[in-house]
Design a protein around this motif. Sequence first.
Motif, PDB file in Angstrom:
ATOM      1  N   GLU A 283     -10.528  13.089  -7.102  1.00 47.52           N
ATOM      2  CA  GLU A 283     -10.937  14.385  -6.869  1.00 47.52           C
ATOM      3  C   GLU A 283     -10.190  15.556  -7.156  1.00 47.52           C
ATOM      4  OE1 GLU A 283     -12.755  14.642  -2.935  1.00 47.52           O
ATOM      5  OE2 GLU A 283     -13.117  16.886  -2.876  1.00 47.52           O
TER       6      GLU A 283
ATOM      7  N   PRO B 239     -10.739  -0.037  -8.369  1.00 44.16           N
ATOM      8  CA  PRO B 239     -11.611   1.056  -8.378  1.00 44.16           C
ATOM      9  C   PRO B 239     -10.912   2.215  -8.022  1.00 44.16           C
ATOM     10  CG  PRO B 239     -11.891  -0.181  -6.079  1.00 44.16           C
ATOM     11  CD  PRO B 239     -11.070  -1.001  -7.120  1.00 44.16           C
TER      12      PRO B 239
ATOM     13  N   GLU C  56      -2.515   5.648  -2.703  1.00 44.36           N
ATOM     14  CA  GLU C  56      -3.447   6.818  -2.516  1.00 44.36           C
ATOM     15  C   GLU C  56      -2.400   8.141  -2.301  1.00 44.36           C
ATOM     16  OE1 GLU C  56      -5.346   4.139   1.276  1.00 44.36           O
ATOM     17  OE2 GLU C  56      -4.902   6.204   1.787  1.00 44.36           O
TER      18      GLU C  56
ATOM     19  N   LEU D 103     -21.226  13.118  -1.373  1.00 43.35           N
ATOM     20  CA  LEU D 103     -22.368  13.108  -2.424  1.00 43.35           C
ATOM     21  C   LEU D 103     -23.103  11.847  -2.488  1.00 43.35           C
ATOM     22  CD1 LEU D 103     -20.328  14.881  -5.197  1.00 43.35           C
ATOM     23  CD2 LEU D 103     -22.208  15.876  -3.815  1.00 43.35           C
TER      24      LEU D 103
ATOM     25  N   THR E 289     -15.054  13.957  -1.210  1.00 44.36           N
ATOM     26  CA  THR E 289     -16.442  14.840  -1.599  1.00 44.36           C
ATOM     27  C   THR E 289     -17.567  13.471  -2.270  1.00 44.36           C
ATOM     28  OG1 THR E 289     -15.196  16.583  -2.178  1.00 44.36           O
ATOM     29  CG2 THR E 289     -17.392  16.350  -3.138  1.00 44.36           C
ATOM     30  N   ALA E 290     -16.958  12.400  -2.787  1.00 40.57           N
ATOM     31  CA  ALA E 290     -17.454  11.500  -3.554  1.00 40.57           C
ATOM     32  C   ALA E 290     -18.414  10.773  -2.649  1.00 40.57           C
ATOM     33  CB  ALA E 290     -16.710  10.396  -4.157  1.00 40.57           C
TER      34      ALA E 290
ATOM     35  N   SER F 207     -15.467   6.592  -8.452  1.00 37.68           N
ATOM     36  CA  SER F 207     -16.182   7.932  -8.452  1.00 37.68           C
ATOM     37  C   SER F 207     -14.910   8.825  -8.749  1.00 37.68           C
ATOM     38  CB  SER F 207     -16.780   8.143  -6.883  1.00 37.68           C
ATOM     39  OG  SER F 207     -17.239   9.531  -6.845  1.00 37.68           O
TER      40      SER F 207
ATOM     41  N   LEU G 135     -17.805   4.130   0.018  1.00 40.49           N
ATOM     42  CA  LEU G 135     -18.763   4.129  -1.033  1.00 40.49           C
ATOM     43  C   LEU G 135     -19.532   3.113  -1.057  1.00 40.49           C
ATOM     44  CD1 LEU G 135     -16.954   5.826  -4.112  1.00 40.49           C
ATOM     45  CD2 LEU G 135     -18.892   6.814  -2.755  1.00 40.49           C
ATOM     46  N   SER G 136     -18.793   1.708  -0.897  1.00 42.35           N
ATOM     47  CA  SER G 136     -19.752   0.482  -0.843  1.00 42.35           C
ATOM     48  C   SER G 136     -20.821   0.617   0.334  1.00 42.35           C
ATOM     49  CB  SER G 136     -18.677  -0.656  -0.795  1.00 42.35           C
ATOM     50  OG  SER G 136     -17.961  -0.642  -1.992  1.00 42.35           O
TER      51      SER G 136
ATOM     52  N   SER H 161     -15.424  -2.711  -5.928  1.00 45.13           N
ATOM     53  CA  SER H 161     -16.096  -1.597  -5.082  1.00 45.13           C
ATOM     54  C   SER H 161     -16.621  -0.530  -6.239  1.00 45.13           C
ATOM     55  CB  SER H 161     -15.013  -1.051  -4.193  1.00 45.13           C
ATOM     56  OG  SER H 161     -14.810  -1.966  -3.265  1.00 45.13           O
ATOM     57  N   PRO H 162     -17.460   0.305  -5.914  1.00 42.46           N
ATOM     58  CA  PRO H 162     -17.814   1.574  -6.903  1.00 42.46           C
ATOM     59  C   PRO H 162     -16.530   2.610  -6.895  1.00 42.46           C
ATOM     60  CG  PRO H 162     -19.068   1.425  -4.960  1.00 42.46           C
ATOM     61  CD  PRO H 162     -17.967   0.596  -4.583  1.00 42.46           C
TER      62      PRO H 162
ATOM     63  N   GLU I 110      -6.753   6.052  -4.781  1.00 43.80           N
ATOM     64  CA  GLU I 110      -7.488   7.131  -4.361  1.00 43.80           C
ATOM     65  C   GLU I 110      -6.515   8.375  -4.562  1.00 43.80           C
ATOM     66  OE1 GLU I 110      -9.768   5.054  -0.836  1.00 43.80           O
ATOM     67  OE2 GLU I 110      -9.211   7.149  -0.386  1.00 43.80           O
TER      68      GLU I 110
ATOM     69  N   VAL J 297     -11.174   6.533  -6.818  1.00 44.02           N
ATOM     70  CA  VAL J 297     -11.873   7.516  -6.359  1.00 44.02           C
ATOM     71  C   VAL J 297     -10.765   8.788  -6.480  1.00 44.02           C
ATOM     72  CG1 VAL J 297     -12.940   8.617  -4.312  1.00 44.02           C
ATOM     73  CG2 VAL J 297     -13.292   6.131  -4.697  1.00 44.02           C
TER      74      VAL J 297
ATOM     75  N   ARG K  28       0.910  -1.131   0.029  1.00 40.25           N
ATOM     76  CA  ARG K  28       0.049   0.073  -0.053  1.00 40.25           C
ATOM     77  C   ARG K  28       0.950   1.248  -0.147  1.00 40.25           C
ATOM     78  NH1 ARG K  28      -5.113   0.470   3.992  1.00 40.25           N
ATOM     79  NH2 ARG K  28      -5.650   2.549   3.357  1.00 40.25           N
TER      80      ARG K  28
ATOM     81  N   THR L  24     -14.639  13.064  -9.298  1.00 42.82           N
ATOM     82  CA  THR L  24     -15.349  14.605  -8.783  1.00 42.82           C
ATOM     83  C   THR L  24     -14.242  15.470  -9.272  1.00 42.82           C
ATOM     84  OG1 THR L  24     -16.508  13.156  -7.043  1.00 42.82           O
ATOM     85  CG2 THR L  24     -16.792  15.639  -6.888  1.00 42.82           C
TER      86      THR L  24
ATOM     87  N   ASN M 141     -27.133  11.400  -1.998  1.00 36.40           N
ATOM     88  CA  ASN M 141     -27.904  10.679  -3.026  1.00 36.40           C
ATOM     89  C   ASN M 141     -28.897   9.329  -2.239  1.00 36.40           C
ATOM     90  OD1 ASN M 141     -27.443  12.010  -5.257  1.00 36.40           O
ATOM     91  ND2 ASN M 141     -25.586  10.814  -5.892  1.00 36.40           N
TER      92      ASN M 141
ATOM     93  N   SER N 225     -11.157   2.822   5.974  1.00 38.54           N
ATOM     94  CA  SER N 225     -10.293   3.948   5.676  1.00 38.54           C
ATOM     95  C   SER N 225     -10.203   4.413   4.414  1.00 38.54           C
ATOM     96  CB  SER N 225      -8.615   3.578   6.233  1.00 38.54           C
ATOM     97  OG  SER N 225      -8.349   2.343   5.482  1.00 38.54           O
ATOM     98  N   SER N 226     -10.681   3.196   3.394  1.00 39.79           N
ATOM     99  CA  SER N 226     -10.594   3.534   2.142  1.00 39.79           C
ATOM    100  C   SER N 226     -11.878   4.150   1.506  1.00 39.79           C
ATOM    101  CB  SER N 226     -10.658   2.097   1.322  1.00 39.79           C
ATOM    102  OG  SER N 226     -10.942   2.121   0.050  1.00 39.79           O
ATOM    103  N   ALA N 227     -11.929   5.156   0.825  1.00 39.83           N
ATOM    104  CA  ALA N 227     -13.011   5.849   0.121  1.00 39.83           C
ATOM    105  C   ALA N 227     -13.688   5.044  -0.587  1.00 39.83           C
ATOM    106  CB  ALA N 227     -12.706   7.163  -0.632  1.00 39.83           C
ATOM    107  N   SER N 228     -13.360   4.149  -1.440  1.00 36.68           N
ATOM    108  CA  SER N 228     -14.017   3.268  -2.058  1.00 36.68           C
ATOM    109  C   SER N 228     -14.811   2.295  -1.277  1.00 36.68           C
ATOM    110  CB  SER N 228     -12.951   2.555  -3.007  1.00 36.68           C
ATOM    111  OG  SER N 228     -13.902   1.569  -3.953  1.00 36.68           O
ATOM    112  N   GLU N 229     -14.411   1.833  -0.273  1.00 33.95           N
ATOM    113  CA  GLU N 229     -14.974   0.938   0.794  1.00 33.95           C
ATOM    114  C   GLU N 229     -15.954   1.852   1.532  1.00 33.95           C
ATOM    115  OE1 GLU N 229     -11.571  -0.607   2.745  1.00 33.95           O
ATOM    116  OE2 GLU N 229     -11.867  -2.761   1.877  1.00 33.95           O
TER     117      GLU N 229
ATOM    118  N   GLY O 142     -13.689  13.126   4.496  1.00 38.71           N
ATOM    119  CA  GLY O 142     -12.689  13.922   3.523  1.00 38.71           C
ATOM    120  C   GLY O 142     -12.999  13.723   2.297  1.00 38.71           C
TER     121      GLY O 142
END
Lengths: 286, 268
Positions: free
Chosen positions: A181, A177, A142, B191, B187-188, A201, B157-158, A198-199, A161, A179, A39, A203, B195, B151-155, B185
Motif C-alpha cells: 500500500e 502473497p 514486513e 476494502l 487499507t486492503a 492486494s 484477507l483470507s 493467501s490472497p 507486506e 499486500v 521474519r 492498493t 466488499n 497479525s499478517s494482513a494477508s491472513e 491498519g
Amino acid sequence: MKKVTLVLLLSLVPVFTIAAAQQEKQYSLELSEPEKTMRLNVELRNGNVIVEGYQGRTVEIMAKINPLSESELKEVGSHRREKPHINQKVKKSREKSGLKSINNISHSLEIQEYNNRVSINSERSSNQIDLIVKVPMSAQVEVSIYRGNEVRVNNIKGPIEIETWKGDIYANNISGPIVAETHQYAIEVVFSEFSDKSPSSLTTYGGDIDVTMPKKAAAKINVQNYQGEILSGLDSEFVATETIKRNKKGSKQEIIVGGQMTADINGGGQHITLTTYSGDILLRKP
Amino acid sequence: MKHQDVINWKINQLNQTCEQPLTAEMNDYITAHPELAEELSLIEQFWQTEPPLSERPAASVRTHFYTMLADEKQNLKLKQKNRINTWFDTVIDWFTLPRLAQSFALLAVFTLGLSINDVEVIDPQDSSIAALQQEVASLSSLVAMSMLNRSSASERLSGVSFSLKAGLADPNLTSTLLALLENDGSTAVRLAVINAFAQSKIESRIEDNLISLTVNEKNPLVQIALCRLLFSTGSQNAQSTLNSRLNTINLNQDVSQYLLQINAKNRI
C-alpha cells in the motif's frame, strides 16, 4: 532461546558526533534457528529500504544514516512536543548565541533478533535512513515507512507486506502473497511464481499499479479504479461483477452491475486485488 | 381325395365360381363311390329351382346332407371366434365395460400408491442434522474470527474471504468485521470487508455503524467505498441519513466529486 540485542549507540563513537555527517554501517546477524523461516520487520520514519533475498542463512544489514536538512526537518516535523505536557515544568528560556547545533543521531536505529524474528526500527524523525537488508529467500518480509521514499523487495519467496506513504513500491522476482500500500505513488510487481497460500492486494490512491503475472499462474484478478484506465496484456477477459438481489416476496428486484472487474487466468485461483482511485492499472504477461 | 372335395367342386361349379372341369381322378372316385354320385345328383337337383324334385331323396342321403350342414355351421362359428381384430377393433374393445372397469381399478390403485408416498414422515435424524449444521456454522464463525485476528494482513484477507463463505449471520463475526473496518491498519483489509458487506444483506443495526464510519473516515479511498456500499445497497433511511450527515462535514475533493458523479444527493 538466544536473544541477541544489538543497539547502535552512535553517541559513544566520537567520530559520529560531527554534525551533518553521513554514516554507513554494516552488520551481520545470525539467526537463532537458521534452518527455519525467518521474519523481517522494518519500521522507519524516513528513508529507503531495499530487501534482497539470497541463498545465505544470515541477515546482512547495511545502513546509511543521513541527517535531514532544516527544511526537510520542518517538513517531516520535529519530535518535540509543541505543547508541554501538563505535568512538565515550563522551561526557562536560555541564551543560545555562540552555540552550534549538534545533530543528535543517537538511538537512530535499533536492530533486534529474537527467535528468528529480526526487527529494524527507527523512530526519530530527524534522520533519513537508507537500508539494504539481505535475508534468506524464504523470509517473511514486513516493511513500513511512515514518511519515507521507495521500498524495493527482490528475490523473496515468502509473504510480503509493505506500507509506505510517499514512495514507490517495487517488488521483483517474488512469489507472494503480497499486500502493499502506498498513497500517491506507484506499485510495480513482477511475479516469478504466484503463491496460492493467501490472497494478495495492491492498493494506491493516486499512483499506477503495474503487475506482471507468470505464464502458468492460476489466479483470480480483481481490479477496481474510479478514474484511471485498465490496460491488460493478458489473454483472459475481464467481466464486471454483478450482484443480483431479489426481495423475498418478489416485489422488488435489483441488479447492481459493477464494483469490480474480474478475470480468471488459467482457470482462476487465489485472489489478487488491485485498487487505485485515479491511477492506471496495467497487467502484463512475461 | 375325399367326398367333401368333390361336393365342394360341385357346389362351386353350380355357383359358377369354379371353371375347373371334372378330372379323371374325380370321375374315378365318383364311380368308386355310388352314394357320392347320388348325393351329387341331389345337390344338382336341389340347386335348380325348376323342375321340382321328382322323387324324395333317400334317407341316408338326407342324413348325410344335414350332417354336412351342421358341420358347416360349426365351422362358421369357429371362424368367427378366431377372427383377427383390426387396430380399430382393438381400440373399440378398450371402451367396453369390462375393460373400462379394469382401467379404473388400475388408476385407483396407482393414485392410492402416490398419495401414500407423499405423506410426510418425520425422520428423527432431521433434527440432529439441523443441530450439526448449526454447530458447523458456529465453528466456521470461530475459525473466521481467529483468522481475522492474525497479525499478517494477508491472513486477515483470507479471514475476510472465509467469513463471507461462512455467512455473515453470526453477530459476533459481524462485530469483528466492523471492528476491523474501523481499526485495521491495512487499507486492503478494510476494502475487503466493505466488499464482503456488499455481497450480503446489510442489517439495519450494521447500517448505523457503517454511516458513522463513513462520516468519520479519513482515508478517501475507504470513504468512497463506504459511500458506494451504502448508496447502492443501503436502505432508503440509511441513504437519507448518510446524505444529511455528509452535508455537514468537509469532504475530500475526490469524495465530493464521486458523490456528484453517482448523483448521490438526488437519490433521496
